[in-house]
Design a protein around this motif. Structure first.
Motif, PDB file in Angstrom:
ATOM      1  N   THR A  10      28.540  -4.994 -26.886  1.00 38.43           N
ATOM      2  CA  THR A  10      28.930  -5.100 -28.128  1.00 38.43           C
ATOM      3  C   THR A  10      30.097  -5.918 -28.530  1.00 38.43           C
ATOM      4  O   THR A  10      30.357  -6.176 -29.726  1.00 38.43           O
ATOM      5  CB  THR A  10      29.433  -3.648 -28.574  1.00 38.43           C
ATOM      6  N   GLY A  11      30.718  -6.540 -27.495  1.00 36.72           N
ATOM      7  CA  GLY A  11      31.837  -7.446 -27.905  1.00 36.72           C
ATOM      8  C   GLY A  11      32.252  -8.145 -26.623  1.00 36.72           C
ATOM      9  O   GLY A  11      31.523  -8.291 -25.808  1.00 36.72           O
ATOM     10  N   MET A  12      33.544  -8.754 -26.905  1.00 35.96           N
ATOM     11  CA  MET A  12      34.044  -9.436 -25.817  1.00 35.96           C
ATOM     12  C   MET A  12      35.578  -9.072 -26.016  1.00 35.96           C
ATOM     13  O   MET A  12      36.302  -9.145 -26.941  1.00 35.96           O
ATOM     14  CB  MET A  12      33.891 -10.997 -25.723  1.00 35.96           C
ATOM     15  N   ALA A  13      36.493  -9.078 -24.931  1.00 28.86           N
ATOM     16  CA  ALA A  13      37.964  -9.133 -24.847  1.00 28.86           C
ATOM     17  C   ALA A  13      38.330 -10.110 -24.144  1.00 28.86           C
ATOM     18  O   ALA A  13      37.999 -10.516 -22.917  1.00 28.86           O
ATOM     19  CB  ALA A  13      38.404  -7.808 -24.394  1.00 28.86           C
ATOM     20  N   ARG A  43      42.933 -10.829 -27.139  1.00 25.92           N
ATOM     21  CA  ARG A  43      42.093 -10.721 -28.394  1.00 25.92           C
ATOM     22  C   ARG A  43      40.701 -10.092 -28.352  1.00 25.92           C
ATOM     23  O   ARG A  43      40.110 -10.393 -27.224  1.00 25.92           O
ATOM     24  CB  ARG A  43      42.072 -12.188 -28.757  1.00 25.92           C
ATOM     25  N   VAL A  44      40.453  -9.205 -29.204  1.00 30.81           N
ATOM     26  CA  VAL A  44      38.977  -8.692 -29.234  1.00 30.81           C
ATOM     27  C   VAL A  44      38.029  -9.189 -30.117  1.00 30.81           C
ATOM     28  O   VAL A  44      38.600  -9.450 -31.353  1.00 30.81           O
ATOM     29  CB  VAL A  44      39.435  -7.269 -29.445  1.00 30.81           C
ATOM     30  N   PHE A  45      36.969  -9.375 -29.690  1.00 30.89           N
ATOM     31  CA  PHE A  45      35.776  -9.812 -30.623  1.00 30.89           C
ATOM     32  C   PHE A  45      34.785  -8.858 -30.514  1.00 30.89           C
ATOM     33  O   PHE A  45      34.339  -8.249 -29.706  1.00 30.89           O
ATOM     34  CB  PHE A  45      35.432 -11.207 -29.776  1.00 30.89           C
ATOM     35  N   LYS A  46      34.012  -8.968 -31.668  1.00 30.91           N
ATOM     36  CA  LYS A  46      32.691  -8.355 -31.851  1.00 30.91           C
ATOM     37  C   LYS A  46      31.639  -9.171 -31.880  1.00 30.91           C
ATOM     38  O   LYS A  46      31.605 -10.217 -32.319  1.00 30.91           O
ATOM     39  CB  LYS A  46      32.596  -7.475 -33.242  1.00 30.91           C
TER      40      LYS A  46
END
Length: 131
Positions: free
Chosen positions: A111-114, A126-129
């Motif tokens: 569901t995302g990437m950190a 930084r957190v990404f969806k």
């Protein structure tokens, strides 16, 4: 989990401006970059991988082969040498800067990437969806 190609948009950021200043980005560019909401797109495969970062300030695109150093022009127009490797679901980027070394570890999930940025004793996240 293996790293899969995809596109991600940043949803949160912590200490990024301080990290940028620590690795040599000027104060004004660091402040602008800290406020921007970038998207990252990763293309994987048998040939070179490609990482694109797009923001209102600037867009960059880098083709690389895992384990091989590549010249990389940063968003603030400095040329550094970057080497990318993987470890499970992590893409690890090590940059050789005039000021020393910095590292970006991107950890991917369905569901995302950190992304964790570190250099000169300063760490940012930084957190990404996934889009």
């Amino acid at each position: 989990m293996a790293i899969e190609a995809g596109k991600w948009e940043m949803t949160s950021s912590d200490n990024y401006g301080e990290y940028l200043k620590a690795v040599g980005v000027g104060m004004i560019k660091a402040k602008l970059a800290e406020k921007a909401i970038p998207t990252e797109e990763l293309t994987t495969g048998d040939g070179p991988w490609e990482l694109s970062v797009t923001s209102p300030l600037k867009s960059t695109k880098l083709s690389f082969t895992l384990g091989e150093p590549v010249d990389n022009t940063t968003a603030d127009d400095r040329v550094v040498t970057s080497t990318f490797t993987t470890d499970g679901d992590k893409l690890i980027q090590v940059d050789r800067l005039p000021e020393g070394e910095s590292k970006v570890i991107r950890e991917y999930s369905p569901t995302g990437m950190a992304a964790t940025y570190s250099g000169k004793g300063v760490t940012a996240t930084r957190v990404f969806k996934r889009l």
